[in-house]
Design an enzyme around this catalytic site. Sequence first.
Site, PDB file in Angstrom:
ATOM      1  N   TYR A 239       0.861  -1.184   0.000  1.00 12.30           N
ATOM      2  CA  TYR A 239       0.000   0.000   0.000  1.00 12.30           C
ATOM      3  C   TYR A 239       0.893   1.228   0.000  1.00 12.30           C
ATOM      4  CZ  TYR A 239      -3.513   3.377   1.648  1.00 12.30           C
ATOM      5  OH  TYR A 239      -4.352   4.447   1.768  1.00 12.30           O
TER       6      TYR A 239
ATOM      7  N   ASP B  83       9.391   2.448  -0.311  1.00 19.02           N
ATOM      8  CA  ASP B  83       8.364   3.166   0.456  1.00 19.02           C
ATOM      9  C   ASP B  83       8.563   2.784   1.920  1.00 19.02           C
ATOM     10  OD1 ASP B  83       6.188   4.133   1.736  1.00 19.02           O
ATOM     11  OD2 ASP B  83       4.704   3.340   0.341  1.00 19.02           O
TER      12      ASP B  83
ATOM     13  N   LYS C 288       4.328   9.282   8.413  1.00 13.46           N
ATOM     14  CA  LYS C 288       4.017   9.781   9.751  1.00 13.46           C
ATOM     15  C   LYS C 288       5.101   9.588  10.814  1.00 13.46           C
ATOM     16  CE  LYS C 288       1.196   5.962   8.759  1.00 13.46           C
ATOM     17  NZ  LYS C 288       0.002   5.833   7.983  1.00 13.46           N
TER      18      LYS C 288
HETATM   19  N1  HOZ Z   1      -0.625   2.786   6.139  1.00 15.89           N
HETATM   20  C1  HOZ Z   1      -1.637   2.959   7.121  1.00 15.89           C
HETATM   21  C2  HOZ Z   1      -2.267   1.659   7.455  1.00 15.89           C
HETATM   22  N2  HOZ Z   1      -1.515   0.584   7.148  1.00 15.89           N
HETATM   23  C3  HOZ Z   1      -2.608   3.954   6.688  1.00 15.89           C
HETATM   24  C4  HOZ Z   1      -3.467   4.422   7.796  1.00 15.89           C
HETATM   25  C5  HOZ Z   1      -4.700   5.049   7.237  1.00 15.89           C
HETATM   26  O1  HOZ Z   1      -5.008   4.836   6.058  1.00 15.89           O
HETATM   27  O2  HOZ Z   1      -5.363   5.737   7.998  1.00 15.89           O
END
Ligand code: HOZ
Length: 428
Positions: free
Chosen positions: A142, A237, A265
């Site tokens: 992701y 990433d 973050k």
């Molecule tokens: N990468 C985060 C979860 N695996 C994203 C958190 C979100 O989308 O709020």
Amino acid sequence: MTVSHDLFDRARARIPGGVNSPVRAFAAVGGEPIFFDHAEGAYMFDVDGKRYIDYVGSWGPMICGHAHPHIIEAVQQAAAKGLSFGAPAAGEVTMAEMLCEMIPSLDRLRMVNSGTEATMSALRVARAATGKDRFIKFEGNYHGHGDSFLVKAGSGAQTLGVPTSPGVPAALAELTLNARYNDLDSVSALFDEYPDDIGCIIVEPVAGNMNCVPPAPGFLEGLRRICDEQGAVLIFDEVMTGFRVGPAGAQGRYGVTPDLTTFGKVIGAGMPVGAFGGKYELMKMVSPEGPVYQAGTLSGNPVAMAAGIANLELLKEEGFYERLEARTRQLADGFKQVADQAGVSMTTVAVGGMFGIFFTDAAEVSNFEQAAACNIEQFKTFFTEMLKGGIYLAPSAFEAGFVSSAHTAADITETVACASEVLKKMAE
Ligand code: HOZ
């Protein structure tokens, strides 16, 4: 009726699904999301006053625990001087210097406001540098919610069953090629199919959005080799792994150097922050020095920079990563041990401060297909019962867990004891 339930009712009326990011919904595990009031160290406290040991850590950034005094003080001091200038400030320079010093592959970087912005921008640079529009990502990885990445994506996209989102133009989606994680042959096959078209590979060097899946030995090295042979840009990433799996991220841990890296973050300690950076030749293409346009009013925001700098200072403490890794290993091994005792098939992994729990009898999980084949029903029960016991895990079988330096041995023992009871009941 709880205060949390009332808030969720009100939220649902005005916010899609009642949440401002889909991974927060309990859609995949049943029940309602919990509304929180405050957090401290390893704990979060909901609006009804219940305490939870937190293993989500705001999806990664709370590596030093919630509301760490050093970070809060830095934020308060910065906030008192103004929330945003929309003009340069010293904190941005300090942050850039610290990141470049800690991550040797960074010659230069650009601050942004989220991991999504970082990956979108890095991809744009890679496409501009190579003149090639197609790129390879990995199924179940992701990279935020930029259009190009929402094709067979992991995290909330997978949890909610929309890995390829409606609204992404077909003409754009067709430029996104998906390979199988930990499978170099699937990458080479795509280069054979599109010999002159692929400008970039983007990868989570430890996948943290399809549960937690480490790279197989040689996988990252193989991606580096293929990119070199094909003249493609390699993007790591590190939104999830940056500073979570070691002081120099996954690239430091595994000794493979990408051309570009994206951060999220974790470099803001909970403030909305991201960054992308890498080789001088690539980063000099970024506006205003070069023609690749990229911008943001709040990028390098002084309060976010103060939080991030304070966080990075804490990570430099002697033995920080050894302690974090030992704690995480204690948790993962503890889960495995009590699952074995209860007769429930489980495999666990721990990498730095990240961990994964798979309900499977397979000895390891190395790609999305295998992660999706795990027993999701068992995960749901485990999640729900652990929550009742005051343990807050990610509400999805497709997310990594996170341990912080604030988690004590006693917190881990309490968590494993709770898991033991839950797993015994599940086995009945
Ligand atoms: N990468 C985060 C979860 N695996 C994203 C958190 C979100 O989308 O709020």
